[in-house]
Design a protein around this motif. Structure first.
Motif, PDB file in Angstrom:
ATOM      1  N   UNK A 418     -23.917 -26.900 -27.982  1.00  0.00           N
ATOM      2  CA  UNK A 418     -24.329 -28.297 -28.610  1.00  0.00           C
ATOM      3  C   UNK A 418     -22.836 -27.692 -30.317  1.00  0.00           C
ATOM      4  N   UNK A 419     -22.185 -26.948 -29.975  1.00  0.00           N
ATOM      5  CA  UNK A 419     -20.910 -27.325 -31.701  1.00  0.00           C
ATOM      6  C   UNK A 419     -21.512 -26.593 -32.403  1.00  0.00           C
ATOM      7  N   UNK A 420     -22.750 -25.347 -32.251  1.00  0.00           N
ATOM      8  CA  UNK A 420     -22.458 -24.674 -33.508  1.00  0.00           C
ATOM      9  C   UNK A 420     -21.485 -23.751 -34.277  1.00  0.00           C
ATOM     10  N   UNK A 421     -20.825 -24.508 -35.648  1.00  0.00           N
ATOM     11  CA  UNK A 421     -19.812 -23.782 -35.584  1.00  0.00           C
ATOM     12  C   UNK A 421     -19.396 -21.979 -36.505  1.00  0.00           C
ATOM     13  N   UNK A 422     -20.411 -21.139 -35.593  1.00  0.00           N
ATOM     14  CA  UNK A 422     -20.602 -19.682 -35.880  1.00  0.00           C
ATOM     15  C   UNK A 422     -19.188 -18.729 -36.060  1.00  0.00           C
ATOM     16  N   UNK A 423     -18.835 -18.168 -36.906  1.00  0.00           N
ATOM     17  CA  UNK A 423     -17.582 -17.710 -36.492  1.00  0.00           C
ATOM     18  C   UNK A 423     -17.485 -15.847 -36.288  1.00  0.00           C
ATOM     19  N   UNK A 424     -18.623 -15.703 -37.305  1.00  0.00           N
ATOM     20  CA  UNK A 424     -19.235 -14.067 -37.103  1.00  0.00           C
ATOM     21  C   UNK A 424     -19.456 -13.772 -36.902  1.00  0.00           C
TER      22      UNK A 424
END
Ligand code: GBH
Length: 490
Positions: A418-424
């Motif tokens: 889904x291209x969710x921008x989870x970075x950490x």
């Protein structure tokens, strides 16, 4: 539950970071040492011990004030990229105000920050994780509008004293829990229980205080200190009990706006201010109840603009999902109250158990929350600032490992599909600690803490091995030894 088949994705993207979290009052102890004064949790647990499940308190907690070096050794052993901890306001400012800065308190945090730096562990520091100085509570705490100034002053001292060592700040941990549980109810200290009223006074003050702290950092510190600042919002994610029931679907959306949107909408949307459903429902309820105005005061244009956009990342604390079964007044709702204002009936009859009644294991709800955040808040960069599982303290903590595995799997799914921008990702928590009103009866730690021994010795649980391997390989461990023998496939 039978876990079959291979996960679709197992490897975390380059640059994805991992850490673990704690909070000052839950671990430090030394409640009246080193110049620290009383906070609202000291007051509640000392004067009303029957409010804490096991009658315990944070007087010693995990003894981290004296054993912080050992905390750092545990962090090194786990191999984390960062450590999320919070500052104790009453330890830094014993009067609550910025007239007196306590050198011993400042030294404690400098020592901790130096020990982290020596080990290449990045600090992620929360300014406020629920332990308000009692002196400020005596003036009304978060229902007093002056708290906007007092929080700004406290932030200023922290940025000035520690900002050269800290690149990542969190203003508030879980504004919902502060406003609803502590002011609108008695689930957290100071247990004001002014339901339907003080909870909304609190959100007005807290969102303004957050924004002022952000602007202060932005204007006076960011260029020198080059850091980032955000807020961490908790979600119990609501889903319709029957996904084909249109009324339940609509009500779940309203409930999510009341829960997550209450604090996220003013900060993370173009429009700003409280969610429309909240403004509408609280106004309607208030008038039906005979109030002469809505119990939820709207922000004026100045504050809508001032609060909008004041977070560099969306910090999400997530543990669980509950269900919506229909419209009406939830049987547990007080009158007036936030829950009654929603106008939906909720249930926790979903997913697997933990030691905490409220914590049901529903990994798919996490994925749905993350997708919802992407669309509701214009694809923000996201840090998971807490996620974790409680048991009674077993060393072979298969339930915790399974929880991490299944929730982390959902993160990989939404990043890749889904291209969710989870970075950490931040796991709650380094070691078993003072779990607020549950005392030490619900345990979330990687390390077991023996609370019968005043030194508070720590013992690694099996989940330490799991997390270590995850961090070393940046891949979800697949070893059989991490699977509960009673559910291993033959
Ligand atoms: C987080 O809150 C906190 O940030 C952290 O300090 C805490 O230790 C951790 O989670 C584990 O709980 O219905 O009265 O039984 C998580 C969100 C929301 C969990 C309120 C407990 C209901 C308590 N919390 N919730 S109650």
């Amino acid at each position: 539950v039978c876990h079959t088949g291979m996960a679709k994705y197992t490897k975390f993207p380059d640059g994805f970071t991992f850490g673990v979290a704690t909070a000052a009052h839950q671990i430090e102890g030394a409640w009246n040492e080193g110049g620290k004064t009383e906070n609202v949790w000291d007051r509640l647990s000392h004067t009303r011990p029957e409010m804490i499940a096991d009658g315990s308190n944070g007087d010693i907690a995990c003894n981290s004030y004296h054993r912080y070096r050992e905390d750092v050794e545990e962090l090194v052993n786990l191999g984390v990229d960062f450590y999320r901890f919070s500052l104790s306001w009453a330890r830094i400012l014993p009067t609550g105000f910025s007239d007196t800065v306590n050198p011993e308190g400042v030294e404690y945090y400098n020592n901790l920050l130096d020990a982290l730096a020596e080990n290449n562990i990045e600090p992620l520091v929360t300014l406020f994780h629920w332990d308000l100085p009692q002196s400020l509570q005596d003036l009304g705490g978060w229902s007093n509008p002056k708290m906007v100034d007092y929080f700004r002053d406290y932030s200023d001292v922290c940025f000035r004293e520690f900002g050269d060592k800290i690149k990542s700040w969190i203003t508030f941990n879980e504004p919902y829990e502060i406003c609803e549980d502590a002011y609108g109810d008695e689930k957290k200290a100071p247990a004001v229980n002014s339901h339907g009223v003080a909870n909304y006074l609190c959100s007005d003050t807290l969102l303004k205080a957050h924004a002022e702290s952000y602007h202060l950092y932005n204007e006076s510190y960011r260029s020198k200190q080059d850091g980032r600042i955000m807020i961490s919002i908790n979600s119990i994610w609501y889903e319709p009990s029957d996904p084909k029931n249109a009324e339940q679907v609509a009500l779940a959306e309203v409930a999510n706006q009341f829960k997550f949107g209450w604090f996220a909408h003013p900060i993370f949307t173009e429009q700003g201010g409280y969610p429309a459903a909240m403004i509408e429902n609280v106004a309607k309820q208030s008038s039906a109840e005979g109030f002469s105005r809505s119990r939820l005061e709207q922000f004026d244009d100045y504050w809508i603009e001032r609060i909008k956009g004041t977070s560099d990342f969306l910090g999400i604390n997530h543990y669980t999902t509950h269900l919506i079964t229909g419209s009406g007044v939830d049987p547990t709702a007080k009158s007036p109250s936030w829950l009654k204002d929603i106008g939906a009936v909720t249930t926790m009859e979903v997913g697997g158990d933990s030691a905490s009644e409220w914590l049901r294991v529903v990994p798919s709800g996490f994925a749905n929350l993350l997708r919802w955040c992407k669309s509701a808040y214009n694809d923000p960069p996201i840090y998971i600032t807490e996620n974790g599982f409680s048991d009674r303290g077993t060393l072979e903590d298969y339930g915790r490992i399974q929880y991490f595995n299944d929730y982390l799997t959902e993160i990989l799914n939404v990043i890749n599909d889904d291209g969710v921008n989870v970075l950490g990702y931040t796991a709650w928590t380094l070691m078993d600690n003072f779990e607020w009103r549950a005392g030490f009866s619900e345990r979330f730690g990687f390390y077991y803490v023996d609370i019968t021994d005043p030194a508070r010795p720590r013992t690694p649980k099996l989940s330490v091995e799991y997390f270590k391997q995850l961090l070393a390989t940046r891949e979800l461990p697949q070893d059989e030894r991490f699977k509960d023998p009673s559910v291993r496939k033959h």
